[in-house]
Design an enzyme around this catalytic site. Structure first.
Site, PDB file in Angstrom:
ATOM      1  N   LYS A   1       0.836  -1.190   0.000  1.00  0.00           N
ATOM      2  CA  LYS A   1       0.000   0.000   0.000  1.00  0.00           C
ATOM      3  C   LYS A   1       0.875   1.246   0.000  1.00  0.00           C
ATOM      4  O   LYS A   1       2.085   1.181   0.237  1.00  0.00           O
ATOM      5  CB  LYS A   1      -0.922   0.001   1.219  1.00  0.00           C
TER       6      LYS A   1
ATOM      7  N   TYR B   1      15.911  31.224   3.438  1.00  0.00           N
ATOM      8  CA  TYR B   1      14.775  32.035   3.869  1.00  0.00           C
ATOM      9  C   TYR B   1      14.877  32.413   5.345  1.00  0.00           C
ATOM     10  O   TYR B   1      15.336  31.625   6.183  1.00  0.00           O
ATOM     11  CB  TYR B   1      13.471  31.276   3.630  1.00  0.00           C
TER      12      TYR B   1
END
Length: 824
Positions: free
Chosen positions: A495, A719
């Site tokens: 999955k 940043y």
């Protein structure tokens, strides 16, 4: 291989022949040990090998249908009049006896290589350097095991005049069997490392075991720089009258060969001194492993020819050795299998079996892009007839040949074909739209630079990639299988894009390894696997009512966890008039997630199922909440006890067998005795162990340096100016960011990456598409490879720094990151 009849094989292996009419004198052209790698063609013999979890005898009926008429067996019940059978005590030993016999019939020199690392590279480099002087037969890929070695030695025949074989062992006693098979005149002991150390009492014992390969050799090449085995090998040579060809890079005295290495940015200059003679050569590498491997090669060439000066220039042309072939997504719904580092018949045959594995029942055409095949010793007309026969045997749809020889023999090929004299001509005529819906094997000798073809055909060119090692995945699967009883079934969780590693490719490999079940989260995942040709039973853990018809149409089996879901699914099955459709019952034993929680709910479900002919319970299962936490073991045992009681009650009410399963990966490791009839393997398959099981890393997240710059003490990086510079620093910019799946919590020196042989901290905030590393004091340049997790920076370590678990790290890797699959 020399020519043998099945009658001769029976005598060589000391078996009893039960021959069908008119087959005992037919020449055997192919040895098969794995039913999955045989498609068709030739007069083959199948050795039905048996192991702790698999029995080759079980595949005899399907192989007879595919045309095999000869079998070597150790179980007499399989003998019948429809084929020829050689009955032996042990089929593996029979294969080894046949290889030993074949070795004795070919009296030309053989070089044998063992050690913990570098065996395959040394073998391939020796082949590249010596192939102009010798016709060489060598181990395909890394065929160095108890099965791989005999299969390699069986390739020996009169067309060759030099053999180069590698041998590996994983436990005591194995090398003795390989020694008689290879029987090398010249030995190379590369080094000693930690591989399989858990099976040996000490490094000394492992050294002694590996040295058995050389007990009848004339010369043995080894480095004295590693003190782990220097004295042991020297004493071994004295005891067995083997001439030591010892060497050193560290100015050790009393050695036969003294090396010195002068590293440059893109190459290394190596000087070799033998007595009074000096030789100088260059290799296009500067890492320590490559230098060591090159020294082994030089020493091996001297031991074989005593004239290394004739081949010194060839060291400059050495190339990296692809240890595994790559599988990656291509354009126009194509799948690429890159194996463009060598081209010979043996590796071609192996690559074709991988092509078939990837194309099996997936509605994709099979296309081969093939260069001239070199250094075989086989006359060209016969060689390309054999190539054509392999293409026919494996039912290849299209051949694209590139090279003057393959073009010359164009008419030999009877599949759909096109040929070009060189790569330039191919690229001139290439049109992307002509290649679609295909699995494409790109197979070429190094000099044809077929990596340029791969670049044309690949789907994504983002520098950041997730490399998935399929061999490591198989190793981990088998590591867990060793903990289980032979009859215990294995369900593997695929999955969430197989925990981020890719769905279809992983499922194909697991199907090839004969796992019993695959598990997905939702029906769409199962539909995709079925459309890709996956036939293995698939359970859907989170079934949704709107997708119920897909369960019917694509043979998906639901996890039934509530009465409402049971009633709705029963209605859908009845509308399709299907009987005994398989379902799985989920019991909640304390996880408090999905599942029947009360006895009354469970009994109502049983009554509903028994009252109809539409459904059949295949398994009943539950989920452990804390199997990886020793402090919660009492709770785990309570869960198991409650599950066992409920499952026993359910089974008593049905007339057929129902499988039980509760163990996940950690449960398999820590609570093995509660394996019941089936287990569910998840994160363990991908290399995460709770008990130090010795699993291998499956995934490696890597990128390349885009730019390197110097940043002054007064500046900041990234940043919000979070990257504080304390001194003049060297910063590397890498095109990987949080949009690729790297957690921002690894920013500001919390996380790191492996580059230039060292770990470098991430400086500043991780950006959407890139990040910066502080590489001060590390030799790093634009274009260098950067590893974010893998063998040098484990995913568990990365997860810990990010404050999460390995599951989240793996599943979080963005779909825009290209997955590349590596397989031997």
């Amino acid at each position: 291989m020399n020519q043998f009849t099945i009658s001769e094989i029976s005598k060589i292996t000391e078996g009893k022949l039960y021959s069908s009419p008119n087959t005992s004198d037919e020449i055997i052209t192919n040895i098969v040990t794995d039913s999955r790698t045989f498609f068709a063609g030739g007069n083959a013999v199948f050795f039905a090998l048996t192991g702790p979890r698999n029995n080759g005898h079980n595949y005899i009926p399907q192989l007879m249908k595919r045309g095999i008429k000869n079998f070597v067996v150790s179980e007499k019940k399989w003998v019948n009049s429809k084929a020829s059978f050689v009955f032996v005590k042990n089929t593996t030993e029979a294969l080894q006896k046949l290889a030993t016999f074949n070795r004795r019939k070919n009296l030309y020199p053989v070089m044998g290589i063992t050690g913990s690392n570098g065996k395959t590279i040394v073998k391939e480099w020796l082949h590249d350097i010596l192939s102009e002087n010798f016709s060489i037969v060598r181990s395909p890929k890394s065929y160095n095991s108890q099965i791989g070695v005999p299969l390699s030695v069986l390739l020996m025949n009169k067309n060759y005049n030099l053999g180069i074989f590698e041998a590996g062992i994983s436990e005591p006693g194995e090398m003795k069997k390989l020694t008689e098979i290879i029987k090398p005149e010249i030995g190379i002991f590369t080094n000693l490392g930690d591989a399989h150390q858990e099976n040996f009492e000490s490094y000394e014992q492992k050294t002694e075991e590996k040295l058995q390969l050389f007990k009848s050799s004339e010369k043995l090449i080894f480095s004295v720089d590693n003190q782990l085995y220097k004295k042991k090998i020297t004493r071994f040579c004295e005891e067995h009258s083997v001439t030591p060809v010892s060497w050193s890079l560290q100015k050790n005295k009393n050695v036969f060969l003294s090396f010195s290495a002068e590293k440059k940015e893109s190459y290394t200059k190596i000087s070799a001194k033998i007595e009074s003679k000096k030789y100088v050569f260059k290799i296009p590498f500067s890492d320590s492993s490559s230098i060591e491997n090159a020294c082994h090669c030089f020493a091996g060439i001297w031991a074989l020819t005593q004239k290394p000066d004739l081949v010194l220039k060839r060291f400059e042309k050495l190339e990296p050795v692809a240890m595994r072939l790559e599988i990656k997504q291509g354009i126009n719904n194509c799948l690429l299998i890159n194996d463009y580092y060598n081209s010979d018949l043996n590796s071609f045959s192996i690559a074709l079996s991988v092509l078939q594995q990837q194309a099996a029942k997936g509605h994709l055409q099979k296309t081969v892009i093939l260069s001239d095949i070199q250094q075989t010793g086989i006359p060209k007309p016969d060689l390309y007839k054999q190539v054509n026969q392999l293409l026919l045997d494996w039912k290849i749809d299209n051949l694209i040949g590139i090279g003057p020889e393959i073009t010359e023999y164009f008419e030999v090929f009877s599949v759909r074909k096109e040929c070009y004299s060189n790569l330039i001509d191919f690229k001139k005529s290439f049109q992307k739209e002509n290649l679609k819906d295909s699995v494409i094997l790109i197979k070429g000798a190094r000099k044809f630079t077929f990596e340029k073809i791969s670049a044309l055909l690949q789907q994504k060119t983002h520098q950041t990639v997730l490399e998935v090692n399929l061999n490591a995945l198989v190793y981990n699967l088998n590591a867990f299988r060793k903990l289980l009883k032979p009859e215990t079934k294995v369900m593997v969780m695929v999955k969430a894009f197989s925990y981020g590693t890719g769905d279809v490719e992983i499922a194909k490999m697991l199907q090839f390894q004969n796992v019993d079940y695959l598990a997905v989260a939702v029906a769409d995942e199962g539909v995709q696997l079925r459309n890709a040709g996956i036939q293995t039973p698939i359970i859907v853990m989170n079934p949704e009512e709107h997708s119920f018809q897909n369960f019917i149409d694509y043979r998906l089996e639901p996890n039934i966890y509530s009465l409402e879901l049971l009633q709705a699914f029963t209605k859908t099955v009845s509308q399709n008039a299907l009987e005994e459709f398989p379902i799985h019952l989920k019991i909640d034993t304390g996880m408090n997630r999905l599942g029947f929680k009360t006895n009354s709910e469970t009994q109502q479900a049983i009554s509903t199922i028994k009252a109809t002919r539409w459904l059949k319970v295949k398994s009943v299962f539950s989920h452990l909440a804390a199997s990886d936490d020793p402090e919660m073991d009492d709770f785990t045992k309570t869960q198991i006890s409650r599950f066992n009681e409920i499952a026993r009650n359910i089974s008593k009410q049905f007339s057929y067998n129902i499988d039980r399963h509760i163990l996940n990966s950690a449960g398999i490791e820590r609570f093995t005795k509660y394996q019941f009839e089936m287990v569910r393997l998840g994160i363990g398959l991908y290399g995460v162990s709770q008990t130090g099981l010795g699993l291998e890393h499956v995934g490696t997240l890597k990128s390349t340096v885009s730019q390197v710059k110097t940043v002054q003490k007064t500046e900041t990086v990234g940043y919000n100016r979070k990257g504080k510079i304390e001194k003049t620093s060297k910063i590397a910019v890498v095109p990987l960011g949080y949009a690729d799946g790297l957690d921002r919590k690894l920013s500001n020196k919390n996380g790191s990456a492996f580059v230039g042989g060292k770990l470098a901290p991430i400086i500043g905030n991780i950006c959407m598409d890139m990040l910066m590393l502080d590489v001060t004091g590390i030799d790093v340049n634009a274009g260098d490879e950067v590893e974010f997790f893998g063998s040098n920076n484990t995913i568990s370590e990365v997860a810990e720094k990010a404050g999460t678990i390995p599951y989240e790290v793996l599943t979080g890797i963005s779909q825009r990151v290209k997955r590349i699959y590596l397989q031997e």
